[in-house]
Design a protein around this motif. Structure first.
Motif, PDB file in Angstrom:
ATOM      1  N   ILE A  66      25.842  25.349 -23.896  1.00  0.00           N
ATOM      2  CA  ILE A  66      25.883  24.676 -25.023  1.00  0.00           C
ATOM      3  C   ILE A  66      27.544  24.110 -25.264  1.00  0.00           C
ATOM      4  O   ILE A  66      27.506  23.061 -26.004  1.00  0.00           O
ATOM      5  CB  ILE A  66      25.603  25.809 -26.157  1.00  0.00           C
ATOM      6  N   LEU A  67      28.590  24.868 -24.957  1.00  0.00           N
ATOM      7  CA  LEU A  67      29.837  24.322 -25.100  1.00  0.00           C
ATOM      8  C   LEU A  67      29.899  23.226 -24.389  1.00  0.00           C
ATOM      9  O   LEU A  67      30.568  22.226 -24.906  1.00  0.00           O
ATOM     10  CB  LEU A  67      30.778  25.699 -24.743  1.00  0.00           C
ATOM     11  N   ILE A  68      29.522  23.067 -23.184  1.00  0.00           N
ATOM     12  CA  ILE A  68      29.841  22.056 -22.464  1.00  0.00           C
ATOM     13  C   ILE A  68      29.185  20.879 -22.969  1.00  0.00           C
ATOM     14  O   ILE A  68      29.481  19.611 -23.111  1.00  0.00           O
ATOM     15  CB  ILE A  68      29.425  22.015 -20.820  1.00  0.00           C
ATOM     16  N   ILE A  69      27.636  20.930 -23.044  1.00  0.00           N
ATOM     17  CA  ILE A  69      27.153  19.825 -23.780  1.00  0.00           C
ATOM     18  C   ILE A  69      27.467  19.287 -25.316  1.00  0.00           C
ATOM     19  O   ILE A  69      27.654  18.202 -25.191  1.00  0.00           O
ATOM     20  CB  ILE A  69      25.449  20.228 -23.505  1.00  0.00           C
ATOM     21  N   VAL A  70      27.473  20.207 -25.999  1.00  0.00           N
ATOM     22  CA  VAL A  70      27.952  19.726 -27.591  1.00  0.00           C
ATOM     23  C   VAL A  70      29.328  19.600 -27.594  1.00  0.00           C
ATOM     24  O   VAL A  70      29.736  18.531 -27.908  1.00  0.00           O
ATOM     25  CB  VAL A  70      27.390  21.132 -28.422  1.00  0.00           C
ATOM     26  N   THR A 103      31.684  24.834 -34.565  1.00  0.00           N
ATOM     27  CA  THR A 103      32.395  26.234 -34.423  1.00  0.00           C
ATOM     28  C   THR A 103      31.486  27.083 -35.058  1.00  0.00           C
ATOM     29  O   THR A 103      31.255  28.287 -34.450  1.00  0.00           O
ATOM     30  CB  THR A 103      33.701  26.260 -35.185  1.00  0.00           C
ATOM     31  N   ILE A 104      30.596  27.061 -35.922  1.00  0.00           N
ATOM     32  CA  ILE A 104      29.466  27.879 -36.633  1.00  0.00           C
ATOM     33  C   ILE A 104      28.520  28.138 -35.602  1.00  0.00           C
ATOM     34  O   ILE A 104      28.245  29.095 -35.001  1.00  0.00           O
ATOM     35  CB  ILE A 104      28.827  27.435 -37.649  1.00  0.00           C
ATOM     36  N   THR A 105      27.988  26.905 -34.884  1.00  0.00           N
ATOM     37  CA  THR A 105      27.177  27.089 -33.755  1.00  0.00           C
ATOM     38  C   THR A 105      27.598  27.775 -32.630  1.00  0.00           C
ATOM     39  O   THR A 105      27.153  28.737 -32.200  1.00  0.00           O
ATOM     40  CB  THR A 105      26.839  25.684 -33.180  1.00  0.00           C
ATOM     41  N   TYR A 106      28.962  27.875 -32.258  1.00  0.00           N
ATOM     42  CA  TYR A 106      29.669  28.497 -30.938  1.00  0.00           C
ATOM     43  C   TYR A 106      29.513  30.133 -31.393  1.00  0.00           C
ATOM     44  O   TYR A 106      28.969  31.019 -30.830  1.00  0.00           O
ATOM     45  CB  TYR A 106      30.759  28.085 -30.937  1.00  0.00           C
ATOM     46  N   THR A 107      29.815  30.176 -32.776  1.00  0.00           N
ATOM     47  CA  THR A 107      29.969  31.716 -33.297  1.00  0.00           C
ATOM     48  C   THR A 107      28.542  32.235 -33.163  1.00  0.00           C
ATOM     49  O   THR A 107      28.480  33.538 -33.004  1.00  0.00           O
ATOM     50  CB  THR A 107      30.557  31.727 -34.407  1.00  0.00           C
ATOM     51  N   ILE A 108      27.543  31.732 -33.754  1.00  0.00           N
ATOM     52  CA  ILE A 108      26.307  32.108 -34.027  1.00  0.00           C
ATOM     53  C   ILE A 108      25.792  32.691 -32.563  1.00  0.00           C
ATOM     54  O   ILE A 108      25.310  33.316 -32.143  1.00  0.00           O
ATOM     55  CB  ILE A 108      25.286  31.279 -34.513  1.00  0.00           C
ATOM     56  N   CYS A 109      26.001  31.477 -31.467  1.00  0.00           N
ATOM     57  CA  CYS A 109      25.710  31.896 -30.050  1.00  0.00           C
ATOM     58  C   CYS A 109      26.331  33.103 -29.516  1.00  0.00           C
ATOM     59  O   CYS A 109      25.750  33.609 -28.453  1.00  0.00           O
ATOM     60  CB  CYS A 109      25.843  30.605 -29.361  1.00  0.00           C
ATOM     61  N   LEU A 110      27.342  33.421 -29.982  1.00  0.00           N
ATOM     62  CA  LEU A 110      28.086  34.783 -29.543  1.00  0.00           C
ATOM     63  C   LEU A 110      27.247  35.837 -29.781  1.00  0.00           C
ATOM     64  O   LEU A 110      27.482  37.021 -29.123  1.00  0.00           O
ATOM     65  CB  LEU A 110      29.263  34.918 -30.098  1.00  0.00           C
ATOM     66  N   ARG A 111      26.392  35.880 -30.729  1.00  0.00           N
ATOM     67  CA  ARG A 111      25.534  37.190 -30.992  1.00  0.00           C
ATOM     68  C   ARG A 111      24.449  37.573 -29.949  1.00  0.00           C
ATOM     69  O   ARG A 111      24.060  38.758 -29.975  1.00  0.00           O
ATOM     70  CB  ARG A 111      24.698  36.792 -32.279  1.00  0.00           C
ATOM     71  N   ARG A 112      24.304  36.555 -29.068  1.00  0.00           N
ATOM     72  CA  ARG A 112      23.370  36.908 -27.762  1.00  0.00           C
ATOM     73  C   ARG A 112      24.105  37.801 -26.746  1.00  0.00           C
ATOM     74  O   ARG A 112      23.327  38.294 -25.874  1.00  0.00           O
ATOM     75  CB  ARG A 112      22.676  35.771 -27.180  1.00  0.00           C
ATOM     76  N   SER A 142      32.673  39.515 -21.587  1.00  0.00           N
ATOM     77  CA  SER A 142      31.203  39.705 -21.890  1.00  0.00           C
ATOM     78  C   SER A 142      30.244  40.148 -20.737  1.00  0.00           C
ATOM     79  O   SER A 142      30.594  39.852 -19.521  1.00  0.00           O
ATOM     80  CB  SER A 142      30.346  38.456 -22.322  1.00  0.00           C
ATOM     81  N   CYS A 143      29.542  41.283 -20.883  1.00  0.00           N
ATOM     82  CA  CYS A 143      28.761  41.872 -19.757  1.00  0.00           C
ATOM     83  C   CYS A 143      27.502  41.063 -19.869  1.00  0.00           C
ATOM     84  O   CYS A 143      26.505  41.729 -19.115  1.00  0.00           O
ATOM     85  CB  CYS A 143      28.756  43.433 -19.755  1.00  0.00           C
ATOM     86  N   THR A 144      27.141  40.369 -20.802  1.00  0.00           N
ATOM     87  CA  THR A 144      25.957  39.467 -20.593  1.00  0.00           C
ATOM     88  C   THR A 144      26.210  38.127 -20.176  1.00  0.00           C
ATOM     89  O   THR A 144      27.250  37.732 -20.206  1.00  0.00           O
ATOM     90  CB  THR A 144      25.514  39.283 -22.135  1.00  0.00           C
ATOM     91  N   ASP A 145      25.207  37.659 -19.300  1.00  0.00           N
ATOM     92  CA  ASP A 145      25.472  36.279 -18.723  1.00  0.00           C
ATOM     93  C   ASP A 145      25.926  35.315 -19.955  1.00  0.00           C
ATOM     94  O   ASP A 145      24.718  35.145 -20.476  1.00  0.00           O
ATOM     95  CB  ASP A 145      24.267  36.003 -17.781  1.00  0.00           C
ATOM     96  N   PRO A 146      26.802  34.460 -19.596  1.00  0.00           N
ATOM     97  CA  PRO A 146      27.102  33.616 -20.860  1.00  0.00           C
ATOM     98  C   PRO A 146      26.789  32.363 -20.326  1.00  0.00           C
ATOM     99  O   PRO A 146      27.385  31.251 -21.041  1.00  0.00           O
ATOM    100  CB  PRO A 146      28.667  33.712 -21.006  1.00  0.00           C
ATOM    101  N   THR A 147      25.789  32.029 -19.458  1.00  0.00           N
ATOM    102  CA  THR A 147      25.569  30.698 -19.159  1.00  0.00           C
ATOM    103  C   THR A 147      24.946  29.872 -20.003  1.00  0.00           C
ATOM    104  O   THR A 147      25.471  28.611 -20.057  1.00  0.00           O
ATOM    105  CB  THR A 147      24.720  30.652 -17.772  1.00  0.00           C
TER     106      THR A 147
END
Length: 316
Positions: free
Chosen positions: A196-200, A154-163, A186-191
């Motif tokens: 990361i969500l799908i793989i991890v 969950t920490i990983t997912y949350t940190i990735c939200l910073r982008r 999000s107006c940034t491409d969340p691909t």
């Protein structure tokens, strides 16, 4: 996209616009939440105080009760507050915090259900080695994985939200915040985040699913080899509660995360969200309490002692 203004708050979906319906929903959900907290706290209290419940099975059940109480507390109080005020907005930071705990507790429950499946497998398929395979050291290690691994994910997912940049529309089609909802606003491409969500998350989730259900294949095979119907019934009865809880958890989670969030399925998605976050945490203790003779015996004994010594209980 660069010129768009970042949002600072999100607007959650209102459960109803009718005041009478809102009042009924508030009372209904308040009762559910209070019963959830009470029933799960009661299980924790019984598991901690009753010596004959100091076994791996009830150790994990106590952890499940704490998880259910925590999961419900992440969404229910805020929803009740929104129903009272009819103010269905929260700050973006509050939304991310709620998302963090929703994912964390859901992940922890998936891992915990896997641990409980393994415990039932050892108890039925390898009873002579149960004390060795399910020692308190092993239980402590399994519990540490249950609580730590989802936290790291969950920490990983949350940190990735910073982008990501969130610039609206800020409407979330549910009564609580979750990771897919944040991707939608999000107006940034969340691909990359989705990848990361799908793989991890997908890898870990599938592993937890397999570890949860595969032991039951072995259990069913072992039970079918039992010669007497009473023996089969007794063996199945020890697994029924856990299998029921597992089925409810995975069915509701599958509908929320795998079924497309379209306008045609919006109401149904909301219903399953209520089941997932509010109803399931209440059903779990009820299912185990109704199926477990040990829990019912512990509760009866505690009530009997209280009736015999009310003054002592009051002084304490």
């Amino acid at each position: 996209m660069k010129n768009q203004t970042s949002i600072t708050s999100v607007l959650l979906m209102s459960l109803s616009d009718d005041q009478e319906t809102i009042s009924v929903l508030f009372i209904f959900f308040l009762l559910i939440y209070l019963m959830t907290v009470f029933s799960n706290f009661l299980i924790i209290l019984l598991v901690v105080t009753c010596a004959h419940l100091h076994t791996p099975m009830y150790f994990f059940l106590g952890n499940l009760a704490f998880l259910d109480m925590s999961c419900s507390s992440v969404t229910a109080p805020s929803m009740l507050s929104h129903l009272i005020t009819q103010h269905w907005s929260m700050s973006l930071s509050e939304c991310i915090i709620q998302m963090f705990f929703v994912i964390y507790f859901a992940g922890s429950e998936a891992f915990l259900l896997s641990s409980m499946s393994y415990d039932r497998y050892v108890a039925i398929c390898r009873p002579l080695h149960y004390s060795q395979l399910m020692s308190w050291g092993t239980c402590a290690e399994m519990a540490s994985l249950v609580w730590s691994t989802p936290f790291l994910l969950t920490i990983t997912y949350t940190i990735c939200l910073r982008r990501l940049t969130f610039c609206g529309p800020n409407l979330i089609q549910n009564f609580f915040c979750d990771l897919p909802h944040l991707f939608q606003i999000s107006c940034t491409d969340p691909t990359i985040n989705v990848f990361i969500l799908i793989i991890v998350g997908g890898t870990v989730g599938i592993a937890a699913f397999v570890i949860t259900f595969y032991p039951y294949v072995r259990i069913f095979r072992a039970v079918l080899r039992i010669g007497t119907s009473d023996g089969k019934s007794k063996a199945f009865s020890t697994c029924t509660s856990h299998l029921t809880v597992v089925t409810i958890f995975y069915v509701s989670a599958t509908f929320i995360y795998l079924v497309p969030d379209t306008s045609n399925l919006l109401t149904l998605n909301c219903v399953f969200s209520v089941i997932y976050t509010l109803i399931t945490p209440l059903l779990n203790p009820l299912i185990y309490s109704l199926r477990s003779k040990d829990l019912k015996a512990a509760l009866s004994k505690a009530l009997h002692i209280h009736r015999l010594h009310p003054d002592t209980a009051t002084r304490r």
